[in-house]
Design a protein around this motif. Structure first.
Motif, PDB file in Angstrom:
ATOM      1  N   ALA A   1      11.918 -33.751-113.563  1.00 54.71           N
ATOM      2  CA  ALA A   1      11.320 -34.554-114.627  1.00 54.71           C
ATOM      3  C   ALA A   1      11.817 -34.123-115.997  1.00 54.71           C
ATOM      4  O   ALA A   1      12.091 -32.948-116.242  1.00 54.71           O
ATOM      5  CB  ALA A   1       9.795 -34.450-114.577  1.00 54.71           C
ATOM      6  N   PHE A   2      11.888 -35.136-116.868  1.00 56.23           N
ATOM      7  CA  PHE A   2      12.265 -34.953-118.259  1.00 56.23           C
ATOM      8  C   PHE A   2      11.226 -35.640-119.125  1.00 56.23           C
ATOM      9  O   PHE A   2      10.797 -36.752-118.820  1.00 56.23           O
ATOM     10  CB  PHE A   2      13.626 -35.604-118.544  1.00 56.23           C
ATOM     11  N   GLU A   3      10.822 -34.982-120.195  1.00 59.57           N
ATOM     12  CA  GLU A   3       9.927 -35.625-121.162  1.00 59.57           C
ATOM     13  C   GLU A   3      10.779 -36.468-122.088  1.00 59.57           C
ATOM     14  O   GLU A   3      11.781 -35.985-122.637  1.00 59.57           O
ATOM     15  CB  GLU A   3       9.138 -34.577-121.942  1.00 59.57           C
ATOM     16  N   VAL A   4      10.395 -37.734-122.243  1.00 55.58           N
ATOM     17  CA  VAL A   4      11.180 -38.665-123.054  1.00 55.58           C
ATOM     18  C   VAL A   4      10.287 -39.373-124.065  1.00 55.58           C
ATOM     19  O   VAL A   4       9.072 -39.401-123.925  1.00 55.58           O
ATOM     20  CB  VAL A   4      11.899 -39.725-122.184  1.00 55.58           C
ATOM     21  N   LYS A   5      10.930 -39.962-125.040  1.00 61.34           N
ATOM     22  CA  LYS A   5      10.263 -40.861-125.987  1.00 61.34           C
ATOM     23  C   LYS A   5      10.832 -42.250-125.733  1.00 61.34           C
ATOM     24  O   LYS A   5      12.014 -42.403-125.430  1.00 61.34           O
ATOM     25  CB  LYS A   5      10.553 -40.428-127.419  1.00 61.34           C
ATOM     26  N   GLY A   6       9.991 -43.278-125.821  1.00 60.21           N
ATOM     27  CA  GLY A   6      10.460 -44.640-125.582  1.00 60.21           C
ATOM     28  C   GLY A   6      10.697 -44.927-124.111  1.00 60.21           C
ATOM     29  O   GLY A   6      11.777 -45.370-123.720  1.00 60.21           O
ATOM     30  N   LEU A   7       9.680 -44.691-123.302  1.00 63.97           N
ATOM     31  CA  LEU A   7       9.806 -44.827-121.850  1.00 63.97           C
ATOM     32  C   LEU A   7      10.307 -46.207-121.432  1.00 63.97           C
ATOM     33  O   LEU A   7      11.227 -46.316-120.613  1.00 63.97           O
ATOM     34  CB  LEU A   7       8.461 -44.533-121.179  1.00 63.97           C
ATOM     35  N   THR A   8       9.737 -47.252-121.985  1.00 62.76           N
ATOM     36  CA  THR A   8      10.128 -48.613-121.592  1.00 62.76           C
ATOM     37  C   THR A   8      11.613 -48.847-121.829  1.00 62.76           C
ATOM     38  O   THR A   8      12.309 -49.406-120.975  1.00 62.76           O
ATOM     39  CB  THR A   8       9.278 -49.650-122.361  1.00 62.76           C
ATOM     40  N   GLU A   9      12.112 -48.406-122.959  1.00 55.79           N
ATOM     41  CA  GLU A   9      13.539 -48.568-123.258  1.00 55.79           C
ATOM     42  C   GLU A   9      14.411 -47.729-122.325  1.00 55.79           C
ATOM     43  O   GLU A   9      15.457 -48.183-121.861  1.00 55.79           O
ATOM     44  CB  GLU A   9      13.815 -48.198-124.720  1.00 55.79           C
ATOM     45  N   LYS A  10      13.968 -46.513-122.018  1.00 55.42           N
ATOM     46  CA  LYS A  10      14.738 -45.650-121.101  1.00 55.42           C
ATOM     47  C   LYS A  10      14.825 -46.292-119.719  1.00 55.42           C
ATOM     48  O   LYS A  10      15.866 -46.242-119.063  1.00 55.42           O
ATOM     49  CB  LYS A  10      14.106 -44.262-120.992  1.00 55.42           C
ATOM     50  N   ILE A  11      13.737 -46.912-119.272  1.00 50.93           N
ATOM     51  CA  ILE A  11      13.747 -47.597-117.973  1.00 50.93           C
ATOM     52  C   ILE A  11      14.788 -48.711-117.989  1.00 50.93           C
ATOM     53  O   ILE A  11      15.589 -48.836-117.053  1.00 50.93           O
ATOM     54  CB  ILE A  11      12.348 -48.153-117.636  1.00 50.93           C
ATOM     55  N   LYS A  12      14.805 -49.512-119.043  1.00 48.01           N
ATOM     56  CA  LYS A  12      15.763 -50.625-119.145  1.00 48.01           C
ATOM     57  C   LYS A  12      17.199 -50.115-119.120  1.00 48.01           C
ATOM     58  O   LYS A  12      18.062 -50.678-118.442  1.00 48.01           O
ATOM     59  CB  LYS A  12      15.514 -51.432-120.418  1.00 48.01           C
ATOM     60  N   VAL A  13      17.463 -49.063-119.865  1.00 49.73           N
ATOM     61  CA  VAL A  13      18.822 -48.498-119.919  1.00 49.73           C
ATOM     62  C   VAL A  13      19.236 -47.996-118.537  1.00 49.73           C
ATOM     63  O   VAL A  13      20.348 -48.284-118.073  1.00 49.73           O
ATOM     64  CB  VAL A  13      18.907 -47.360-120.965  1.00 49.73           C
ATOM     65  N   MET A  14      18.363 -47.295-117.870  1.00 45.90           N
ATOM     66  CA  MET A  14      18.703 -46.754-116.555  1.00 45.90           C
ATOM     67  C   MET A  14      18.877 -47.869-115.527  1.00 45.90           C
ATOM     68  O   MET A  14      19.787 -47.827-114.707  1.00 45.90           O
ATOM     69  CB  MET A  14      17.667 -45.728-116.118  1.00 45.90           C
ATOM     70  N   GLU A  15      18.011 -48.872-115.578  1.00 45.86           N
ATOM     71  CA  GLU A  15      18.145 -49.996-114.646  1.00 45.86           C
ATOM     72  C   GLU A  15      19.469 -50.724-114.857  1.00 45.86           C
ATOM     73  O   GLU A  15      20.079 -51.186-113.891  1.00 45.86           O
ATOM     74  CB  GLU A  15      16.962 -50.948-114.764  1.00 45.86           C
TER      75      GLU A  15
END
Length: 150
Positions: A100-114
């Motif tokens: 696990a990694f602590e991130v900021k902007g979870l929704t955006e990180k999900i979109k980028v990874m997808e």
């Protein structure tokens, strides 16, 4: 693939799936010479709003945490409801499930990874934040958990 999609390289947690959290947490506690942590249930579906593979699930798990300096070990004993935890235990048995990694902007990180063929597997809420498990096992050989803390 873009450079450092998460904008961090600090691993904050390793999650381990177990069949018997009391037994396994005792072994970890004895091994490290620390107190055995209390195993707590995750919130119910009304609060956690857990989604697994795009559908709502009542999945819960018992969790025990060992704080090991800058890294946390999380033991996870899943219930019988559909979840990434249950799937892992049924298919692979006990073992390391995620880092696990602590991130900021979870929704955006999900979109980028997808967009990089790393799909969202499960997400949910907890007191103080939210999480998302991303299927990075094809490329990284392990699931990544993104933690966003309020």
């Amino acid at each position: 693939m873009s450079k450092n999609m998460l904008k961090t390289n600090v691993v904050t947690q390793i999650g381990i799936i177990v069949k018997d959290i009391e037994k396994t947490s005792k072994v970890f506690a004895d091994f490290f010479g620390v107190d055995q942590p209390e195993a707590l249930w995750t919130d119910g579906d009304n609060k956690a709003q857990t989604e697994y593979k795009g559908s709502s699930t009542k999945a819960r798990a018992r969790l025990a945490f060992f704080d090991m300096g800058s890294l946390q070990l999380e033991l996870i004993q899943p219930d019988e409801n559909p979840s990434t935890w249950r799937e892992f235990l049924d298919d692979k048995g006990e073992g390391v499930h995620h880092i696990a990694f602590e991130v900021k902007g979870l929704t955006e990180k999900i979109k980028v990874m997808e967009s990089q063929n790393m799909p969202l597997v499960q997400k949910g809420e907890f007191d103080g934040g939210r999480y998302a498990y991303m299927d990075t096992s094809r490329d990284l050989k392990v699931i990544l958990e993104l933690l966003e803390i309020d």
